[in-house]
Design a protein around this motif. Structure first.
Motif, mmCIF file in Angstrom:
data_model
loop_
_atom_site.group_PDB
_atom_site.id
_atom_site.type_symbol
_atom_site.label_atom_id
_atom_site.label_comp_id
_atom_site.label_asym_id
_atom_site.label_seq_id
_atom_site.Cartn_x
_atom_site.Cartn_y
_atom_site.Cartn_z
ATOM 1 N N LYS A 108 -0.412 7.062 5.737
ATOM 2 C CA LYS A 108 -1.095 6.919 6.807
ATOM 3 C C LYS A 108 -1.939 5.688 6.805
ATOM 4 O O LYS A 108 -2.931 5.556 5.683
ATOM 5 C CB LYS A 108 -2.119 7.891 7.000
ATOM 6 C CG LYS A 108 -1.462 9.444 7.407
ATOM 7 C CD LYS A 108 -2.207 10.528 7.897
ATOM 8 C CE LYS A 108 -1.524 11.747 8.450
ATOM 9 N NZ LYS A 108 -2.397 13.120 8.599
ATOM 10 N N ASP A 109 -1.854 4.638 7.599
ATOM 11 C CA ASP A 109 -2.534 3.389 7.749
ATOM 12 C C ASP A 109 -2.462 3.033 9.199
ATOM 13 O O ASP A 109 -1.556 2.192 9.473
ATOM 14 C CB ASP A 109 -1.993 2.521 6.642
ATOM 15 C CG ASP A 109 -2.556 1.022 6.459
ATOM 16 O OD1 ASP A 109 -3.663 0.994 7.184
ATOM 17 O OD2 ASP A 109 -2.175 0.337 5.995
ATOM 18 N N ASN A 110 -3.514 3.264 9.934
ATOM 19 C CA ASN A 110 -3.625 2.620 11.163
ATOM 20 C C ASN A 110 -4.549 1.545 11.533
ATOM 21 O O ASN A 110 -5.258 1.561 12.542
ATOM 22 C CB ASN A 110 -4.160 3.804 12.196
ATOM 23 C CG ASN A 110 -3.030 4.878 12.453
ATOM 24 O OD1 ASN A 110 -1.929 4.694 12.120
ATOM 25 N ND2 ASN A 110 -3.162 6.009 12.904
ATOM 26 N N ALA A 111 -4.540 0.865 10.435
ATOM 27 C CA ALA A 111 -5.308 -0.598 10.644
ATOM 28 C C ALA A 111 -4.752 -1.729 11.377
ATOM 29 O O ALA A 111 -4.401 -2.644 10.750
ATOM 30 C CB ALA A 111 -6.017 -1.022 9.152
ATOM 31 N N GLY A 112 -4.432 -1.451 12.541
ATOM 32 C CA GLY A 112 -3.545 -2.383 13.392
ATOM 33 C C GLY A 112 -2.094 -2.114 13.573
ATOM 34 O O GLY A 112 -1.763 -1.138 13.335
ATOM 35 N N TYR A 113 -1.400 -3.351 13.830
ATOM 36 C CA TYR A 113 -0.012 -3.361 14.024
ATOM 37 C C TYR A 113 0.622 -2.659 12.713
ATOM 38 O O TYR A 113 0.203 -2.972 11.553
ATOM 39 C CB TYR A 113 0.461 -4.629 14.171
ATOM 40 C CG TYR A 113 -0.191 -5.369 15.514
ATOM 41 C CD1 TYR A 113 0.053 -4.634 16.663
ATOM 42 C CD2 TYR A 113 -0.698 -6.393 15.642
ATOM 43 C CE1 TYR A 113 -0.366 -5.231 17.945
ATOM 44 C CE2 TYR A 113 -1.171 -7.130 16.623
ATOM 45 C CZ TYR A 113 -1.376 -6.360 17.847
ATOM 46 O OH TYR A 113 -1.860 -7.047 18.943
ATOM 47 N N GLN A 114 1.641 -2.007 12.962
ATOM 48 C CA GLN A 114 2.467 -1.360 11.738
ATOM 49 C C GLN A 114 3.459 -2.734 11.288
ATOM 50 O O GLN A 114 4.706 -2.794 11.382
ATOM 51 C CB GLN A 114 3.352 -0.306 12.057
ATOM 52 C CG GLN A 114 2.385 0.934 12.403
ATOM 53 C CD GLN A 114 1.421 1.390 11.410
ATOM 54 O OE1 GLN A 114 1.864 1.687 10.219
ATOM 55 N NE2 GLN A 114 0.150 1.083 11.593
ATOM 56 N N ARG A 156 1.016 -1.204 0.013
ATOM 57 C CA ARG A 156 0.027 0.011 0.042
ATOM 58 C C ARG A 156 0.771 1.233 0.043
ATOM 59 O O ARG A 156 1.760 1.436 1.005
ATOM 60 C CB ARG A 156 -0.859 0.088 1.329
ATOM 61 C CG ARG A 156 -1.879 -1.056 1.283
ATOM 62 C CD ARG A 156 -3.046 -1.112 2.541
ATOM 63 N NE ARG A 156 -2.198 -1.682 3.568
ATOM 64 C CZ ARG A 156 -2.101 -3.054 3.757
ATOM 65 N NH1 ARG A 156 -2.815 -3.863 2.934
ATOM 66 N NH2 ARG A 156 -1.482 -3.468 4.950
#
Length: 474
Positions: A183-189, A179
């Protein structure tokens, strides 16, 4: 059941499997300290082939050792046992078209860093990671070691430049995290989990990298400083004065300059004064309206008024700038050509650089009187390559390498720093990590390793040893 070599050859084809003499160049690490002959070298051309290799190795209980350009300094990309397969990503070297609007690009893990730089030039874009091994280091290895380099102060380390990843997991499953978003805060990085994991949790096959516009102007200066404390003070002033235009602040010592001038052809020093410490300062901007030369000149005048700067010169052309950078970049080569050396990859808070170098000198002198100390590195982020040469007239360190490493790593830890700034742990620094990091931290890493790689096949003996790895591979 077929034998493992036949199974791997069936997956990879005639160009994808090397063994015997053909695999010799993959066997030893860059410093020639680690590595045994593996079962063979797998050279997959696609992600599906990588997955096939991993599944086959899991089936036959073979260790998988991912290898990029094999330029690491901690022995993390070679086999420690003959029952292992080195997995080279060198055939996976595709570079996608850069997305100018989004500032990103998709690349395969086998892309050489210098090739990426070259491919981006016509587009007015850059990938802001620069290091001495960029002509051979590959993107997968840079991600695996969370590489830094000379511009990390402004742009961050590799984990800050990776937007997305594709990873083959230890069971052969493929995680698609490609991706191109910041910014992508859908859980663990998860993408950051694999940055610095050194291939122990999975194999990176593709990445989405963050790009930046190529600066339209740069201003560079080579400065002679009165001492390391002066360099630290001037660096703090520059951070406030130049702000977001400060692209890099590199330092090296007079011993390093002396060795580089002695051993590296066509290297010249053009200032009229020599000192104990030198700074290479670079400002950069995407706008031609920013008065970079004026900002740098003003800072230089202030430094001289404060008796921090003894002499200095601004680069008058691109060729002049390149000459300045060569003085810094040839520091490792000059010391290598001098003979035996010990490398220590240290970081401390930038304000503690001078204190570490002073205290480190006392520690090293106590261990071996007359040892020659060559600190150089990245002032902006506190990274010190604290390298040693034997005393004049001595060919080696008299068996005291471990004493130096232990003392310097303990000193860095005491100052709130790290003994592994940007080279990783590999197999060279596992015991050092166990001594200098708390048991909770080391146990967390071991538990992560065991959870994602329960059979312990992924690069065993690297970074951290789980109980299962010790039982299976030692």
């Amino acid at each position: 059941m077929a034998d493992p070599v036949s199974a791997l050859q069936a997956i990879l084809g005639p160009k994808g499997w090397l063994s015997g003499a053909d695999a010799a160049s993959y066997q030893r690490d860059w410093l020639n300290r680690y590595g045994v002959a593996p079962l063979g070298v797998a050279r997959p051309a696609t992600t599906s082939e990588v997955a096939g290799v991993v599944k086959t190795c899991l089936e036959f209980g073979l260790a998988v050792v991912p290898q990029g350009g094999n330029t690491g300094l901690c022995g993390g990309a070679v086999a420690e046992q003959p029952n292992a397969v080195i997995l080279s990503l060198s055939r996976m070297a595709a570079i996608g078209e850069p997305d100018r609007d989004s500032g990103s690009i998709v690349v395969e893990a086998g892309v050489v860093l210098a090739a990426l730089h070259e491919a981006l030039e016509p587009h007015g874009l850059m990938f802001p990671l620069h290091l001495g091994a960029e002509g051979s280091a590959r993107i997968g290895g840079l991600i695996g070691t969370n590489a830094g380099g000379s511009h990390a102060f402004r742009y961050g380390m590799m984990q800050d430049l990776v937007l997305g990843l594709e990873v083959v997991m230890p069971d052969g499953a493929i995680w698609d995290g490609m991706r191109a978003v910041q910014k992508d805060n859908a859980g663990y990085q998860l993408r950051k989990l694999f940055c610095g994991a050194e291939g122990t949790l999975g194999i990176v096959t593709r990445a989405v990298l963050r790009l930046h516009p190529t600066p339209r102007q740069q201003a560079s200066a080579l400065l002679v400083m009165s001492d390391f404390a002066a360099a630290v003070s001037f660096g703090a002033f520059l951070r406030g004065e130049a702000g977001e235009f400060l692209a890099g602040v590199e330092f090296f010592s007079d011993l390093g300059l002396q060795l580089a001038l002695k051993h590296v052809p066509d290297l010249t020093y053009q200032l009229g004064v020599r000192g104990d410490v030198y700074l290479l300062v670079e400002l950069a901007s995407g706008s031609t309206r920013v008065p970079l030369d004026e900002i740098l000149n003003s800072a230089l005048e202030w430094g001289m008024e404060q008796a921090l700067v003894l002499d200095g010169a601004l680069a008058t052309s691109g060729a002049h700038r390149a000459q300045f950078w060569r003085l810094r970049e040839e520091q490792p080569e000059g010391q290598r050509l001098e003979g035996e050396q010990l490398k220590h990859d240290i970081s401390v808070p930038p304000g503690a650089i001078a204190r570490f170098i002073e205290a480190g000198a006392k520690v090293c002198e106590d261990i071996l009187p007359g040892v020659r100390i060559n600190p150089f590195g990245h002032l902006g982020d506190g990274n010190i390559h604290y390298n040693l040469s034997p005393p004049e007239g001595h060919a080696d360190f008299g068996g005291k390498a471990v004493a130096f490493a232990d003392a310097l790593s303990a000193l860095a830890t005491e100052m709130g720093g790290s003994f592994a700034a940007e080279h990783g742990l590999g197999r060279a620094k596992i015991a050092m990590a166990d001594r200098n990091r708390g048991p909770v931290e080391r146990d967390l890493m071991a538990r992560l390793k065991a959870a994602l790689d329960p059979e312990g096949i992924m690069n065993p003996g690297i970074l951290v040893r789980s109980r299962l790895e010790r039982k299976t591979f030692e």
